[in-house]
Scaffold this active site. Sequence first.
Site, mmCIF file in Angstrom:
data_model
loop_
_atom_site.group_PDB
_atom_site.id
_atom_site.type_symbol
_atom_site.label_atom_id
_atom_site.label_comp_id
_atom_site.label_asym_id
_atom_site.label_seq_id
_atom_site.Cartn_x
_atom_site.Cartn_y
_atom_site.Cartn_z
ATOM 1 N N CYS A 65 85.458 61.883 22.590
ATOM 2 C CA CYS A 65 86.184 60.686 22.146
ATOM 3 C C CYS A 65 85.942 59.566 23.172
ATOM 4 O O CYS A 65 86.093 59.780 24.381
ATOM 5 C CB CYS A 65 87.674 61.003 22.031
ATOM 6 N N ASN A 128 79.276 61.484 18.792
ATOM 7 C CA ASN A 128 80.509 60.723 18.534
ATOM 8 C C ASN A 128 80.218 59.220 18.702
ATOM 9 O O ASN A 128 79.060 58.824 18.852
ATOM 10 C CB ASN A 128 81.599 61.182 19.502
ATOM 11 N N CYS A 263 51.234 41.816 2.272
ATOM 12 C CA CYS A 263 51.648 40.694 3.142
ATOM 13 C C CYS A 263 51.904 39.451 2.281
ATOM 14 O O CYS A 263 51.075 39.057 1.464
ATOM 15 C CB CYS A 263 50.548 40.424 4.160
ATOM 16 N N CYS A 266 54.649 35.312 5.224
ATOM 17 C CA CYS A 266 55.899 34.634 5.624
ATOM 18 C C CYS A 266 55.858 34.156 7.076
ATOM 19 O O CYS A 266 56.586 33.257 7.458
ATOM 20 C CB CYS A 266 57.100 35.544 5.392
ATOM 21 N N CYS A 297 55.863 43.696 15.485
ATOM 22 C CA CYS A 297 55.512 43.116 14.175
ATOM 23 C C CYS A 297 55.760 44.103 13.033
ATOM 24 O O CYS A 297 56.198 43.721 11.949
ATOM 25 C CB CYS A 297 54.063 42.643 14.182
HETATM 26 C C1 FMN Z 1 87.875 55.345 12.383
HETATM 27 C C2 FMN Z 1 87.110 56.478 12.992
HETATM 28 C C3 FMN Z 1 87.791 57.559 13.543
HETATM 29 C C4 FMN Z 1 87.099 58.618 14.122
HETATM 30 N N1 FMN Z 1 87.797 59.682 14.653
HETATM 31 C C5 FMN Z 1 87.129 60.730 15.176
HETATM 32 C C6 FMN Z 1 87.827 61.864 15.670
HETATM 33 O O1 FMN Z 1 89.045 61.945 15.625
HETATM 34 N N2 FMN Z 1 87.111 62.877 16.194
HETATM 35 C C7 FMN Z 1 85.746 62.843 16.255
HETATM 36 O O2 FMN Z 1 85.121 63.793 16.736
HETATM 37 N N3 FMN Z 1 85.048 61.788 15.798
HETATM 38 C C8 FMN Z 1 85.720 60.734 15.257
HETATM 39 N N4 FMN Z 1 85.008 59.654 14.768
HETATM 40 C C9 FMN Z 1 83.544 59.621 14.937
HETATM 41 C C10 FMN Z 1 82.813 60.111 13.691
HETATM 42 O O3 FMN Z 1 83.140 61.450 13.415
HETATM 43 C C11 FMN Z 1 81.296 59.980 13.882
HETATM 44 O O4 FMN Z 1 80.889 60.805 14.946
HETATM 45 C C12 FMN Z 1 80.886 58.563 14.192
HETATM 46 O O5 FMN Z 1 81.675 57.661 13.438
HETATM 47 C C13 FMN Z 1 79.409 58.298 13.904
HETATM 48 O O6 FMN Z 1 79.103 58.477 12.531
HETATM 49 P P1 FMN Z 1 79.062 57.257 11.461
HETATM 50 O O7 FMN Z 1 78.161 56.206 12.018
HETATM 51 O O8 FMN Z 1 78.590 57.903 10.203
HETATM 52 O O9 FMN Z 1 80.454 56.753 11.363
HETATM 53 C C14 FMN Z 1 85.686 58.587 14.173
HETATM 54 C C15 FMN Z 1 85.003 57.497 13.609
HETATM 55 C C16 FMN Z 1 85.679 56.458 13.026
HETATM 56 C C17 FMN Z 1 84.915 55.310 12.435
#
Ligand code: FMN
Length: 313
Positions: A65, A128, A263, A266, A297
């Site tokens: 987290c 995460n 191409c 542009c 590019c």
């Molecule tokens: C609002 C929100 C809450 C999240 N809460 C958690 C969580 O409690 N535990 C966790 O492991 N990941 C949490 N995540 C991370 C997601 O599980 C994931 O790893 C991350 O969003 C990347 O994936 P994405 O780009 O598809 O969102 C959270 C993401 C978001 C957007």
Amino acid sequence: MINLELFTTKSKKDWIQKDLKIAKGAGGVVIASVLALPDPEGTAELATEVERTGCVDMLELNVSCPMPASTVGMHIGNNPEKTRAQVATVRRITKLPLLVKMTPNVSDIGSVARACEEAGADGLCIANSVRAFPGVDVETGRPVLAALGGYTGPAVKPITERFLIEAQQACKLPISAVGGVTRWQDIVEYIMLGATTVQVATAVMWGGWEVISKYLRGLEAYMERHAYGGLDEIRGIALQHLKTVEELAQSPRATPTVDADVCTGCGECVQSCFYDALILEDVLRVDRERCDGCGLCLLICPTHALGWEPSSA
Ligand SMILES: Cc1cc2nc3c(=O)[nH]c(=O)nc-3n(C[C@H](O)[C@H](O)[C@H](O)COP(=O)(O)O)c2cc1C
């Protein structure tokens, strides 16, 4: 997207006694995410409590987290020895498959991935959210959100892909990839880079659960078009083409080719080329002497009219 969603407002009792039962009752595979507590023994106690419900098929140990200022979340997951202690302690008390959710807020994911493997993890989840700041409201001078949050969605996909690659270079654990999926093609990319499974979070928040069926339809049509019998046929196939920058520096310089039929003239590539290697007259041409082979590019071309010469791909 940057969020500041803090720890759950739900009580542990409700989650353990009610939610896990509801999830199991729905008939799917339940992967319970357990936040690593500062003391690994505390994490193990929590994991035991979760396992005893009998509702869980797999544990995911969250050491990633991005919000906490210290002691938990990414402050465990960016340290191989702290992560090893957590994984080893939970491994001792559970027979359930154990996944570790990794942080992208780390410079060397390989050392953390190896520690997880040595401590007995069965797989990794990469990754995460990226710790980030959501900006300042310039009319009031106040931050949009008052603390550092978690960056997710399309912007993090290249970062997640990097960590997926680096973790596989360091360990043999299967990896579930998550970060920035907004199209079925993103799922194929992750699989081609070696992922075992792929997850979606932000896109579901943006587009609802139906995005999942949309991706599945796209994926199925793609598999049929290529006559693939299963994902194993494409899993990891992109990895063999990867080079280190040192290897690239030793190789003959790659120059792009132009598909004149595609191409549109542009000029976006001409504008972006710092080496003045693209010349747009009647048609677009590449000055091989000037070209640095940086590839900008190719990335910038809106119609994908540029490619690599087969010999340099
Ligand atoms: C609002 C929100 C809450 C999240 N809460 C958690 C969580 O409690 N535990 C966790 O492991 N990941 C949490 N995540 C991370 C997601 O599980 C994931 O790893 C991350 O969003 C990347 O994936 P994405 O780009 O598809 O969102 C959270 C993401 C978001 C957007």
